[in-house]
Motif scaffolding. Structure first.
Motif, mmCIF file in Angstrom:
data_model
loop_
_atom_site.group_PDB
_atom_site.id
_atom_site.type_symbol
_atom_site.label_atom_id
_atom_site.label_comp_id
_atom_site.label_asym_id
_atom_site.label_seq_id
_atom_site.Cartn_x
_atom_site.Cartn_y
_atom_site.Cartn_z
ATOM 1 N N VAL D 177 0.815 -1.218 0.000
ATOM 2 C CA VAL D 177 0.000 0.000 0.000
ATOM 3 C C VAL D 177 0.843 1.259 0.000
ATOM 4 O O VAL D 177 0.329 2.340 -0.274
ATOM 5 N N SER D 178 2.122 1.131 0.311
ATOM 6 C CA SER D 178 2.932 2.345 0.235
ATOM 7 C C SER D 178 3.001 2.827 -1.209
ATOM 8 O O SER D 178 3.199 4.014 -1.466
ATOM 9 N N VAL D 179 2.805 1.912 -2.130
ATOM 10 C CA VAL D 179 2.726 2.291 -3.545
ATOM 11 C C VAL D 179 1.475 3.110 -3.796
ATOM 12 O O VAL D 179 1.461 4.075 -4.565
ATOM 13 N N VAL D 180 0.412 2.685 -3.100
ATOM 14 C CA VAL D 180 -0.859 3.380 -3.297
ATOM 15 C C VAL D 180 -0.746 4.843 -2.882
ATOM 16 O O VAL D 180 -1.439 5.709 -3.410
ATOM 17 N N LEU D 181 0.135 5.103 -1.921
ATOM 18 C CA LEU D 181 0.314 6.490 -1.513
ATOM 19 C C LEU D 181 0.725 7.362 -2.691
ATOM 20 O O LEU D 181 0.314 8.503 -2.806
ATOM 21 N N PHE D 182 1.544 6.788 -3.564
ATOM 22 C CA PHE D 182 1.934 7.537 -4.768
ATOM 23 C C PHE D 182 0.787 7.596 -5.752
ATOM 24 O O PHE D 182 0.466 8.636 -6.285
ATOM 25 N N ALA D 183 0.194 6.429 -5.994
ATOM 26 C CA ALA D 183 -0.757 6.335 -7.089
ATOM 27 C C ALA D 183 -2.100 6.947 -6.719
ATOM 28 O O ALA D 183 -2.798 7.497 -7.564
ATOM 29 N N GLY D 184 -2.488 6.806 -5.468
ATOM 30 C CA GLY D 184 -3.774 7.348 -5.049
ATOM 31 C C GLY D 184 -4.956 6.530 -5.521
ATOM 32 O O GLY D 184 -6.081 7.019 -5.551
ATOM 33 N N THR D 185 -4.713 5.298 -5.890
ATOM 34 C CA THR D 185 -5.817 4.450 -6.317
ATOM 35 C C THR D 185 -5.423 3.007 -6.087
ATOM 36 O O THR D 185 -4.247 2.682 -5.974
ATOM 37 N N LEU D 186 -6.421 2.158 -6.042
ATOM 38 C CA LEU D 186 -6.151 0.724 -5.892
ATOM 39 C C LEU D 186 -6.301 -0.008 -7.220
ATOM 40 O O LEU D 186 -6.041 -1.193 -7.323
ATOM 41 N N GLN D 187 -6.734 0.731 -8.236
ATOM 42 C CA GLN D 187 -6.964 0.099 -9.527
ATOM 43 C C GLN D 187 -5.628 -0.193 -10.200
ATOM 44 O O GLN D 187 -4.774 0.694 -10.298
ATOM 45 N N LEU D 188 -5.458 -1.445 -10.646
ATOM 46 C CA LEU D 188 -4.182 -1.772 -11.282
ATOM 47 C C LEU D 188 -4.089 -1.152 -12.665
ATOM 48 O O LEU D 188 -3.042 -0.683 -13.086
#
Lengths: 506, 100, 512, 353, 136
Positions: D177-188
């Motif tokens: 989820v630390s990646v999600v912090l960058f992306a701001g979404t859970l959609q692959l």
């Protein structure tokens, strides 16, 4: 901003300071335990726990005096978009919780001596207290549920704390099982209310329901289920089965904690939810919960008192009597039928819970003292205790007579307030409640005085020697007795606050 | 879109199954599972009506429900463990040290 | 502030005595209890109250009024004051407490500090009962009396003390509950017309006819119900036949000093409350049911006396005779004549002194002989001449010998009852009541003759000697007081008259 | 545009009609499933042996077909036609369900993985949460297998597997989820969908010597990448974290009592899992199916095979940790580091944005 | 765009059908020679002794409990990570977005530290430490 009497002002979130202090203290206890888990210095742990709860109590008292969140200083303080609210009622109850917590922490110092996992014990007590004070502030069904669980979950652990004692484990199991079921029932009730209203904030629910109720059946079942969830926390019928078991099996300080603070927490939630979210005039077409609570109150107080009268163990007797007192406190919401002076009725219940917090905790702490001495649990085992420990027995006498409603402690006045609340409602069901209150009080005097008789009048059956006089337990018992007694002359100090706080809810 | 009544019926059915399990099962673990079923019934309602009402309140509350259910299980398992140690059984009707 | 001083001092004295070691507790308590005696006597000397504290025009002395708590619509106050009825009773209380403490030095041999502490605590509560002018305050004191009494009987009593204590506790608490409910029916019936639970306010509101209906019942019914409940509540305390059965047990089992207080002061609480509540606030109901009440009174007189006649235990005789004497009080009260009500009030004081004296005398004998059975002993006058003499004097006082206070009281009661226009066939009732005197004489003379006179006979393994001074001295003090009041009833009777005159007027239809 | 949609379009089916769409999705799933099974078939019986042999300086399978490739077929036939021995007192439904669950749940994860060239069965908004969720389903299968086998080795193996999966699941998810912090979404998402995890990685991070370095999260946050790789290694139960099987200690762990097709399924499941792990790594850290010159699907294959090679290298090169070491590394090392990573990432994102 | 969950359901079906299909094929291919001896469980060639369902190390249980707590915490972290960036971009202050999560994680870390110090994640305990714990 919280206007205080001093010139400086605090930020809004500081209104939650009591809860924050309790939570931080619990975490601090974990940290202290982490420094050296095998450390054998209970005084440090008990000291920190007591300090935390006393600090929280002092802050709460300060807020109460300063008028934080009360109409005279600008009304309730809403936090986190109205999820939590700090007003007179929440502070009033927080004061109950923190003071009971302080008493329990002081008393536990001796009670726990020589037992493992003390840090966990204190931390759980403080976490439960945190949950309770959040319950008092909960302004949405979501926060209400979370706070309720936060206070329940540590309680399960506390009840089963003596993990090699079969009674304690059994008590913990039963408390947990019924607690789990009732929390599921409460959650389902909340989901049904959400289905009807589409919101979970209390005031918003009332607004949404006021705009029209589509599915009265769903809402009605939901409200009943919510009431059932609160009944568990307050140990009222129909979710009262756990109470005698849990109170009897649990370590006595925990019993005192649960039967006074935890019960009061259930009540403050019930008060706020039912008054704010489901006003009777709005849900009148759906369900008459005042009637439901009338029935619950009648059954609860009668059942509790009659069962208490037939017990042969003191702790269990106190447990049942605590169910009876839940019935008394329920009067406060049972008579909210419109004709009554509503804030007065609610205030009377609050006052009863306040006094009850001290006298009942004190009584259980006395039981803890007796357990500490290794004296038995039945009435006969208490025979002649006064010859060996007159001071503690004197305190216990004050608790018991105050519980019964004799004017030797604040209990008489709070019962009187409840009685006059029923009279001001002036309906048939209210008179029925009044009659039940009187008859049950008379009955309760019978079984409370059995303990008094055993302690003072009977001769000891076997010979036991009270060898030590534990400071902490004594301090807590005597302190509770003094407060219980002082609440008689100084009742006015508390009652004004209670009625103001109750009035702010309407 | 699925009508709201269907969700209500589904959750009610789940709740009743859980309730039935509580009333009939004597094994503490099965009891726990039944309670979880009841909580999940509530979650279904909340999520379904979150969609129905178009706000996220129900879904957020469901997250909390999940967390609480887990915490409850953690405590519950602990109690069942000490129960087993003391009574050598996890039948909830076995412990009768105290009068019921 | 003097009333508060009395109460607070007694409370503090109780606390101090609790902490004193057992050996000195008795002496310490006696010394401390002298202070209330002095204060109350001084208060008596400067007493300047006029009229009845509850009624319009009345101005109690030493009045204090301070707000205590506000519950709902009612302000509850710390409201105390003494009028002509309560002042004598307060003096009686303080005096009897001191004497009871002194007379306890011999019989009480264990847990002394607790004993004397409880006695002093009870004294505080008793003063409160007589002085309180606010209902809730009064009720707090009323109940506070019961608790120490329960322990005093239960811990230091005779062989059946547990039974007696419980019986006492249950009876009186049920009574309290009933009277509480009765009174609150009245309060709620009065509704908005009162904003306080002060007794004067309530009495005056009732007099002004502001009683409304409660739960659909009309004012008349409410009044009657409240009267019945209050009457029952106080009748148990007095006690009136048939609610008297706790009394003999309590007296027999209680240690002598406690019996003294029980008969001397606690019973007066009942009659005092009857006068205050039933016969002042609800005088019209009392008048309407005068026959019934008079029957209660007369039955108490005769039945109590007859029972006393049949007893073998000296204490039981005195106990039953108290029931009989209290019957006179009721009779005097219901007469609603100045002499009747005043005499009844005077009888309260007088009986307090005389019954205290009797119990103490019995106690002194018991301390030496360890028996109270008439059949067990005879010729005690040989060995204990002084005690016997006092005993005889007390008995004559009880029988109503002139120049003793009992005479003055009974004469006043009978005069009042005879003249009563409220009781139908007043002379008949009075005559029957007077017949009680004859029975009193019968049983007291029988008891004295059998125990005191004749040849000495008592099986003991030790010599029976004279009683110690500490036992006998209180007897003389009391005897002196009895004679003083008999010679000069005006010491109290004048202020009593002043206070009860208004009540008489009410009973005769002056009020609502 | 997912593969299901494409197929629906090709077949002229109405994607909004659930039934039509289901038919299309079945076809898409079959394609993806077959594709992955082919990978596993190559990796399991053949590549694994070859790689291990290379590390230990041996020659592995080389008799049948070119490079011994036909051993895949031979092994399949051999294993499938073996007798299925059901030991005494096995807990029957659980014992039978475990292989199904292990194999099936691993395949399920590929539903949301973008494989390049539009090969992606579905693209829900919560793709990342979904893939973590189904990936951890296998733990249930492992404990079922271990418990139901009525064998002490299996029991221990199952317990170890669960303890290990639990210990490393949290660092895995926290790092994920630390990646999600960058992306701001859970959609692959996909390479060309900007507001998705894969799409966000296509932006240029920096240009070094004229070569545009894409902002793959492995470059943006290498610390998280390393943590994730290690946690992933433990999740799929490869050396140094292969304590659940630990042939020298507990025979074969939870799969000791399985034979015939059940063994095949267990084995298959494990390998699909390794590839699923690779796919997740590739998707959230290595820019998904993106790369220069070659088409997306090829890059995707390269990346997952690279991860596979990494696991095989670890298998041959690293000693196994003891169970107590494993637990301590998980709870005391990885968990704390992943918390630190999460907080640091949040602070960095906060400062940068 | 079809509903992605239908597609996922389809994959689930395929994912189930493939192993089932393999089972069916195997069922058709394989022989069945039932014999008592080979059904015994494997214990390195010895005759199996005792029951498998014995009490095992309590640490497995402790780890499971820890997992329940920390896993649920990720449930609550997920939504936060999703909105974190957009909240920042929409001008919500860093403290307001970050501080609550720091508090949350801080509480968890306190819990972890406590569990760590109390040996919840310690697989082997030295007998001496055990003795000390029993003694108090």
């Amino acid at each position: 901003m919280i206007p205080l009497q001093t010139s400086n002002t605090l930020p809004d979130w500081a209104a939650l300071a009591p809860a924050i202090i309790l939570a931080v203290t619990a975490l601090a206890l974990f940290l202290i335990d982490s420094i050296d888990p095998n450390d054998e210095s209970p005084s440090m742990l008990a000291g920190v726990a007591t300090l935390g709860s006393v600090l929280a109590m002092v802050v709460t008292g300060w807020y109460l005096v300063a008028g934080t969140g009360m109409p005279r200083t600008g009304g309730a303080i809403e936090l986190f978009s109205g999820q939590l609210v700090v007003d007179g009622m929440s502070l009033f109850f927080t004061f109950i919780f923190t003071s009971v917590t302080a008493l329990v922490c002081v008393a536990s110092y001796d009670y726990l001596s020589g037992r493992p996992n003390q840090a966990e014990y204190y931390a759980l007590v403080l976490l439960a207290a945190t949950g309770m004070s959040v319950m008092a502030s909960a302004n949405s069904l979501a926060t209400a549920f979370v706070a309720l669980e936060l206070s329940s979950l540590p309680s399960y652990g506390l009840v089963a704390y003596l993990k090699n004692d079969r009674g304690s484990v059994e008590a913990g199991l039963k408390y947990f099982l019924i607690g789990a079921v009732s929390s599921a029932v409460l959650a389902y009730g909340i989901s049904l209310v959400y289905a009807s209203a589409g919101v979970l904030e209390l005031a918003a629910i009332a607004e949404a329901l006021g705009a029209g109720i589509d599915n009265t059946g769903v809402l009605g079942v939901g409200i009943l289920m919510v009431a059932g969830g609160f009944a568990f926390k307050t140990a009222s019928v129909p979710f009262h089965f756990w109470a005698p078991e849990a109170y009897e099996g649990a370590p006595a300080p925990v019993s005192g904690f649960l039967s006074s603070a935890s019960k009061a927490a259930g009540f403050v939630l019930a008060f706020r939810v039912f008054v704010t979210a489901f006003p009777l005039d709005v849900v009148a077409g759906t369900i008459d919960w005042a009637l439901a609570f009338t029935v619950l109150a009648l059954v609860t107080m009668t059942l509790g008192n009659f069962a208490a009268a037939t017990q042969d163990k003191v702790k269990r007797m106190l447990a049942y009597s605590s169910i009876g007192h839940a019935g008394y406190a329920l009067i406060g919401i049972a008579v909210l039928t419109g004709t009554a002076d509503q804030s007065y009725a609610l205030g009377a219940s609050m006052l009863h819970l306040f006094v009850y917090g001290f006298m009942n905790t004190g009584a259980f702490l006395f039981v803890a003292l007796v357990e500490y001495w290794g004296v038995g649990r039945t009435f006969e085992d208490y025979n002649g205790l006064a010859k060996q420990a007159p001071v503690a027995c004197f305190a216990m006498t004050i608790f018991l007579f105050s519980l019964a409603g004799l004017p030797i402690g604040g209990g008489a006045l709070s019962k009187w307030a409840l009685l006059s609340a029923t009279a001001s409602a002036a309906t048939l069901s209210a008179y029925l409640l009044a009659a039940a209150l009187i008859v049950n009080s008379a009955l309760s005097l019978f079984y409370y005085s059995r303990v008094v008789k055993a302690m003072w009048i009977e001769d000891p059956a076997g010979d036991f020697e009270v060898s030590s006089y534990p400071t902490g337990l004594y301090a807590a018992v005597v302190g509770a007795a003094i407060v219980t007694f002082l609440l008689l002359p100084a009742f006015g100090v508390v009652s004004g606050t209670a009625f103001d706080a109750a009035a702010a809810l309407f | 879109m699925v009508p709201a009544e269907y969700y209500l019926l589904l959750s009610a059915a789940m709740f009743c199954i859980g309730l039935f399990g509580i009333l009939t099962r004597r094994n503490a673990l099965l009891f726990l599972m039944s309670v979880e079923l009841m909580l999940n019934a509530a979650s279904i309602n909340l999520v379904a009506f979150s969609l129905q009402w178009g706000n996220l309140t129900g879904q957020v509350f469901t997250l909390f429900l999940m967390a609480l259910a887990a915490a409850e299980v953690a405590i519950g398992i602990g109690i069942i463990l000490v129960l087993y140690r003391n009574f050598a059984d996890i039948d909830v009707t076995k412990p009768t040290t105290m009068r019921w | 502030m003097l009333v508060e001083l009395l109460i607070v001092f007694a409370l503090m004295a109780a606390g101090l005595v609790f902490l004193v070691p057992d050996e000195y507790a008795g002496q310490f308590a006696a010394v401390l209890s002298l202070v209330p005696v002095g204060v109350s006597l001084w208060m008596y000397s400067v007493f300047d109250g006029t009229g009845n504290a509850l009624l319009e025009g009345g101005q109690p002395a030493f009045e204090t009024l301070a707000n205590w708590i506000t519950l709902g619509p009612y302000a509850i106050s710390w409201h105390v004051g003494l009028d002509g009825v309560s002042m004598p009773l307060v003096v009686l209380t303080t005096l009897l407490t001191t004497l009871a403490i002194v007379s306890a030095w011999t019989p009480i041999e264990e847990r002394e500090s607790q004993f004397y502490g409880l006695v002093l605590f009870m004294q505080a509560a008793l003063i409160g009962v007589f002085a309180a002018l606010d209902f809730l305050l009064w009720f707090v004191f009323w109940e506070a009396v019961l608790v120490p009494m329960y322990f005093l009987i239960g811990v230091w009593g005779g062989p059946r003390r547990k039974y007696a204590a419980i019986k006492f506790f249950v009876y009186t608490n049920i009574a309290s509950l009933v009277l509480f409910v009765g009174f609150f029916t009245l309060v709620f019936g009065l509704g908005d017309s009162i904003s306080t639970l002060g007794l004067p306010a309530i009495a005056q509101a009732l007099e002004a006819g502001q009683l409304g209906s409660v739960a659909g019942f009309g004012p008349g019914t409410v009044k009657l119900a409240a009267f019945a409940a209050l009457f029952f509540g106080f009748a148990v305390k007095v006690p009136v036949v048939p609610f008297h059965t706790w009394l003999p047990d309590a007296h027999v089992e209680a240690p002598t000093p406690v019996s003294v207080l029980l008969a001397g002061v606690l019973l007066k609480m009942g009659t005092y409350a009857l006068l205050r509540f039933n016969f002042t606030m609800l005088a019209d109901v009392a008048r309407a049911n005068a026959t019934l009440i008079a029957i209660f009174a007369v039955v108490s007189v005769i039945y109590g006396a007859l029972l006393a006649l049949a007893q073998q235990d000296l204490k039981r005789i005195v106990a039953y005779s108290s029931i009989s004497s209290m019957g006179y009080v009721i009779l005097g009260l219901i007469a609603f004549t100045p002499h009747g009500v005043g005499g009844a009030t005077f009888q309260m004081v007088s009986h307090g002194l005389i019954s205290g004296l009797m119990f103490m005398a019995v106690g002194v004998i018991y301390n030496e002989t360890h028996t109270r059975m008439i059949g067990d002993m005879s010729g005690m006058a040989d060995r204990m001449p002084v005690t016997a003499g006092v005993f005889v004097a007390a008995a004559f006082g009880y029988m109503g010998l002139p120049l003793m206070s009992g005479f003055a009281a009974e004469v006043l009661v009978f005069m009042g009852a005879f003249q009563s226009t409220v009781i139908p066939a007043a002379p008949l009732f009075t005559a029957i009541a007077m017949f009680g005197i004859v029975i009193v004489a019968g049983y007291l003379l029988r008891a004295m003759q059998k125990t005191l006179f004749g040849p000495f006979r008592l099986e003991t393994d030790y010599d029976i000697g004279r009683a110690p001074l500490q036992d006998v001295a209180p007897l003389f003090v009391l005897l002196a007081l009895v004679i003083a009041l008999g010679v000069a009833p005006d010491l109290f009777y004048r202020m009593i008259q002043d206070a009860v005159f208004e009540v008489t007027a009410l009973g005769l239809g002056g009020g609502a | 545009m997912t593969l299901s949609d494409t197929i629906a379009g090709l077949l002229g089916l109405n994607a909004d009609d659930p039934l039509h769409f289901f038919v299309a999705a079945i076809l898409a799933s079959a394609i993806v499933g077959t594709f992955m099974l082919v990978n596993v078939a190559i990796a399991g019986p053949w590549a694994k042996r070859k790689i291990t042999a290379a590390f230990t300086d041996r020659i592995a399978v080389n008799r049948i077909g070119p490079f011994g490739l036909m051993v895949i077929v031979a092994d399949a036939v051999r294993l499938l036609s073996k007798e299925l021995i059901v030991p005494e007192k096995v807990d029957r439904p659980a014992w039978d369900l475990a292989p199904l669950l292990i194999a099936g749940s691993a395949l399920l994860g590929f539903a949301v993985i973008p494989m390049g060239n539009g090969i992606q069965v579905a693209d829900p908004e919560v793709g990342l949460a979904y893939v973590f969720a189904v990936a951890s389903l296998a733990s249930v299968g492992l404990v079922m297998a271990g418990y139901a086998s009525n064998n002490k080795y299996s029991m221990l193996g199952g317990l170890r597997a669960v303890a290990q999966n639990l210990a490393y699941e949290i660092p895995l998810v926290l790092t994920g989820v630390s990646v999600v912090l960058f992306a701001g979404t859970l959609q692959l998402g996909n390479v060309d969908a900007a507001n998705t995890i894969v799409g966000a990685q296509q932006a240029t991070l920096a240009t070094i010597g004229g070569i545009a370095i894409p902002s793959w999260y492995a470059f943006v946050n290498p610390f998280a990448f390393v943590l994730f790789l290690v946690a992933n290694l433990a999740e799929v139960g490869r050396n140094p974290f292969d304590t659940p099987e630990a042939p020298t200690e507990i025979v074969a762990g939870y799969q000791t009592e399985y034979s015939s097709v059940y063994f095949v399924l267990m084995y298959l499941g494990e390998f699909i899992h390794i590839f699923l792990g690779g796919a997740i790594v590739a998707t959230i850290f290595l820019g998904g199916p993106a790369g220069p010159v070659l088409p997306g699907i090829v890059w995707f294959l390269i990346k997952i095979w690279a991860v596979f090679l990494f696991t095989q290298w670890a298998r041959s090169a690293l000693p196994r940790v003891r169970i107590d070491q494993l637990i301590e590394i998980g709870w005391k090392g990885m968990l704390v580091l992943s918390f630190a990573n999460l907080i640091l990432t949040a602070i960095i994102v906060g400062v940068v944005v | 765009m079809g509903n992605p969950w239908i597609a996922i359901g389809a994959l689930a079906l395929v994912g189930l059908l493939i192993p089932v299909g393999m089972m069916v094929i195997s069922k058709l291919l394989r022989p069945s020679v039932p014999e008592q001896g080979k059904r015994s469980t494997y214990e390195s060639g010895e005759v199996p002794t005792g029951d498998t369902r014995i009490r095992f190390n309590i640490q497995y249980y402790m780890v499971a409990l820890l997992f329940v707590i920390f896993d649920i915490e990720t449930v609550l972290i997920f939504p936060w990570t999703v909105i974190y960036r957009s909240a920042l971009e929409n001008g919500v202050g860093l403290t307001r977005v970050l501080a609550p999560m720091l508090v949350f994680v801080g509480i968890l870390v306190v819990g972890l530290g406590w569990a760590w110090r109390n040996g919840a994640v310690k697989w082997v305990r030295s007998p001496r430490a055990e003795k000390r714990k029993d003694a108090r």
